[in-house]
Scaffold this motif. Structure first.
Motif, short mmCIF file in Angstrom:
data_model
loop_
_atom_site.label_atom_id
_atom_site.label_comp_id
_atom_site.label_asym_id
_atom_site.label_seq_id
_atom_site.Cartn_x
_atom_site.Cartn_y
_atom_site.Cartn_z
N ALA A 32 33.02 38.72 47.52
CA ALA A 32 32.47 39.26 46.30
C ALA A 32 33.38 40.39 45.86
O ALA A 32 34.19 40.90 46.60
N GLY A 33 33.23 40.83 44.62
CA GLY A 33 34.13 41.83 44.06
C GLY A 33 35.49 41.19 43.88
O GLY A 33 36.50 41.65 44.37
N TRP A 34 35.51 40.06 43.10
CA TRP A 34 36.62 39.14 43.19
C TRP A 34 37.53 39.12 41.99
O TRP A 34 38.22 38.13 41.76
N ALA A 35 37.59 40.16 41.11
CA ALA A 35 38.43 40.09 39.90
C ALA A 35 39.85 39.76 40.32
O ALA A 35 40.51 40.52 41.00
N GLN A 36 40.32 38.58 39.93
CA GLN A 36 41.65 38.16 40.34
C GLN A 36 42.70 38.80 39.44
O GLN A 36 42.39 39.40 38.43
N ASP B 39 35.03 41.98 34.43
CA ASP B 39 36.08 41.74 35.41
C ASP B 39 35.60 40.93 36.60
O ASP B 39 36.38 40.55 37.47
N ALA C 255 33.55 41.85 39.05
CA ALA C 255 33.28 42.57 40.29
C ALA C 255 31.83 42.45 40.71
O ALA C 255 31.49 42.57 41.88
N GLN C 256 30.94 42.24 39.72
CA GLN C 256 29.52 42.17 40.03
C GLN C 256 29.05 40.76 40.37
O GLN C 256 27.90 40.57 40.74
N TYR C 257 29.90 39.75 40.25
CA TYR C 257 29.49 38.37 40.47
C TYR C 257 29.43 38.07 41.97
O TYR C 257 30.31 38.43 42.73
N ARG C 258 28.34 37.35 42.34
CA ARG C 258 28.13 37.02 43.76
C ARG C 258 28.03 35.50 43.92
O ARG C 258 28.94 34.79 43.53
N ASP D 253 28.26 37.26 51.99
CA ASP D 253 28.39 37.90 50.69
C ASP D 253 27.09 37.92 49.88
O ASP D 253 27.06 38.47 48.79
#
Length: 590
Positions: free
Chosen positions: A17-21, A95, A97-100, A162
């Motif tokens: 998680a917190g995955w902004a590529q 971005d 970052a909040q996606y799980r 996660d």
């Protein structure tokens, strides 16, 4: 739309998680508080866009996103889509970052996009035409879709780590709904949860690892939410009641508001109802409302219930319905709700009730009697336009000791599923004698009657003035009514020694009540009008069971009764007061 947006979604396994590529961003178009609603909206977006993904946001919320896109391109697309009205005005660039955990597309792998490269077509570029008859996601014969790869156990464990607290609890709730888990909802995946996961995998033909893969979790949650399809759960704000709550809006529509209830009645064939409870109050009024609501027909008497100083819960169930009622004291007001649901539909009822309980919010405002106009539908047997549950019959009895034991007639308690003494259900039958027509009742818990019978053991005189206390109007009056007449004979119509004949106009609700002399002593118990072999007595004629018969039965039951032989004369008012104090309302319920 004039242009078709196309973006290629990452196809590898995702990690963390917190995955902004690197350079990748998304257009978050909506966020919703339930998975079922989020999936429905994601499905709608997928009908117009190719690059639709859905992710848990934590705290029970779910986001729908388009992308990933190059940051500069994303800003341009957002402006165009908003201008065209294709996405809500509050959509924004995220971005990620909040996606799980990922819930859309259904069966998608992984918890969150990771390091796959960003590849996106611009909104101005025409989409590559699809073969005729092909739809979104279709593949050509020359390029068959690769078979989905199954997560390894290590990858499943990684994706599980996660999950946030809310997502872990949701898995346990869904496992409980699936019938494989019966422990607490705490988000801790211990041995009980692992066993439940393995059981679910076994039932669904998966390898039993005790760790759900991302796809398996999505399938479990999908099945859990599927029971809500067609209910149109939505937040309803009722300003008049001062309540916000989720309701099955496809099944109910707002009806009348009559304090303390706002009714949402069934709008279709399904017998579903929602009541909003709203009134000013304190602990005393809360307790009173708790008692009143249990008298409604739509609240079956069988079920758990409880009351404390600031809250109550009532559960009732019968063959046709299940009813849940809850209310609490909140800032000087009593606020709550009731859900009435058809029996034998526990899956949907439990889910709807869970959503309603979680979403309930007390708002400013309260339903006040003076602010709602009265109508012609008012009746003593209605509460806020709802029918009160009524007993099969209501008769009289007489308190014979300080514990609240009552003597009455067998007709009063014949065929009853439950018997109440002065409104207290659960009375037990100590004895009954069909020959004499006498029955003795013990209250569920000791009562403290205002008066107790004193039985006259002396011989009365024919033509003496007498009184009968009973309930000719059923429970409409809280105190027994007294009817005066005279003693016509000290024997029955056939010369029976255990009966007395009265010259008196008695009503069915008087049966079982005490017959008193003008000193307030009990001469006997009034019998029903059809006591004589099913024959109805003429108007103005009544029969009473001799006091000695009652005393003999009380002695056999271990009840010590008061006796007197004194002959005194009291005023009519004094006798009526004494009669009202010793007379009990006996109610027969199904």
């Amino acid at each position: 739309m004039k242009r078709l947006l196309a973006a290629l979604l990452a196809t590898g396994f995702f990690s963390g998680a917190g995955w902004a590529q690197e350079g990748g961003v998304w257009l978050q178009v909506e966020a919703l508080p339930t998975l079922n609603r989020a999936e429905n909206r994601a499905r709608a977006y997928a009908g117009r866009f190719d690059a639709v993904s859905g992710y848990a946001l934590g705290s029970g919320w779910y986001g729908i996103a388009l992308g990933p896109y190059d940051p500069a391109e994303a800003q341009r697309l957002l402006g165009e889509l908003k201008a065209a009205g294709a996405v809500p005005g509050d959509a924004f660039v995220a971005d990620g970052a909040q996606y799980r955990s990922r819930f859309w597309p259904v069966g998608a792998r992984g918890d969150a996009p990771g390091r796959a490269p960003v590849v996106a077509e611009t909104a101005t570029a025409p989409a590559t035409p699809l073969p005729e008859g092909a739809g979104p996601g279709a593949t050509s014969p020359e390029a068959p879709a690769p078979a989905p790869r199954v997560e390894t156990l290590a990858e499943a464990r990684a994706s599980e780590r996660d999950l946030d607290q809310a997502a872990r609890e949701e898995v346990q709730v869904a496992l409980r709904w699936a019938g494989v888990y019966d422990a607490g909802i705490d988000g801790a995946f211990g041995t009980g949860t692992r066993a439940a996961m393995a059981a679910w995998q076994r039932q669904n033909d998966h390898e039993e690892t005790g760790v759900l893969t991302s796809t398996q979790r999505a399938a479990l949650i999908n099945a859990y939410d599927a029971v809500l399809d067609g209910l149109d759960l939505a937040v309803v704000t009722d300003d008049q009641a001062g309540i916000e709550i989720v309701m099955p809006t496809a099944l109910v529509a707002r009806g009348e508001a009559q304090p303390p209830l706002v009714r949402y009645d069934a709008s279709g064939e399904e017998a579903v109802r929602v009541l909003l409870i709203s009134q000013p109050g304190d602990a005393r009024r809360l307790a009173g409302l708790y008692e009143i609501l249990q008298t409604l027909e739509l609240v079956p008497p069988e079920g758990a219930r409880g009351l404390d100083t600031n809250r109550f819960v009532i559960e009732g169930a019968d063959d046709s319905r299940v009813t849940h009622v809850e209310a609490a004291l909140i800032d000087g007001a009593i606020k709550g709700f009731a859900l009435v649901w058809p029996a034998n539909d526990d899956s949907r009822r439990a889910r709807v009730l869970s959503e309603m309980t979680a979403s309930f919010k007390a708002l400013p405002g309260v339903l006040e009697r003076g602010k709602v106009p009265a109508d012609e539908a008012q009746a003593i047997d209605l509460v806020s336009g709802l029918q009160i549950r009524t007993p099969l019959r209501e008769r009289a009895g007489v308190f014979v000791d300080a514990r609240g034991i009552v003597a009455t007639t067998t007709e009063a308690v014949s065929g009853c599923g439950d018997v109440a003494i002065d409104g207290q259900l659960g009375a037990t039958l100590m004895m009954q004698d069909a020959a004499s027509g006498l029955a003795l009742l013990r209250p569920a818990t000791p009562l403290a009657p205002r008066g107790v019978a004193t039985f006259q053991t002396g011989v009365p005189r024919i033509d003496d003035k007498i009184a009968v206390a009973g309930f000719p109007y059923g429970g409409a009056l809280s105190v027994a009514a007294t009817t005066f007449g005279r003693l016509a004979d000290i024997r029955g119509l056939g010369g029976e020694e255990d009966l007395k004949r009265l010259d008196l106009n008695a009503q069915p609700g008087d049966a079982g009540g005490p017959v008193l002399d003008m000193g307030g002593a009990v001469l006997g118990l009034l019998l029903p009008g059809d006591r004589q072999s099913g024959r109805v007595l003429p108007s103005g004629v009544a029969l009473a069971l001799e006091s000695e018969v009652v005393l003999t039965a009380l002695e056999a039951a271990g009840v010590e009764a008061k006796r007197t032989e004194a002959r005194i004369e009291e005023t009519v008012q004094a006798v009526a007061r004494r009669a009202g104090e010793m007379t009990a309302l006996v109610s027969c319920w199904e």
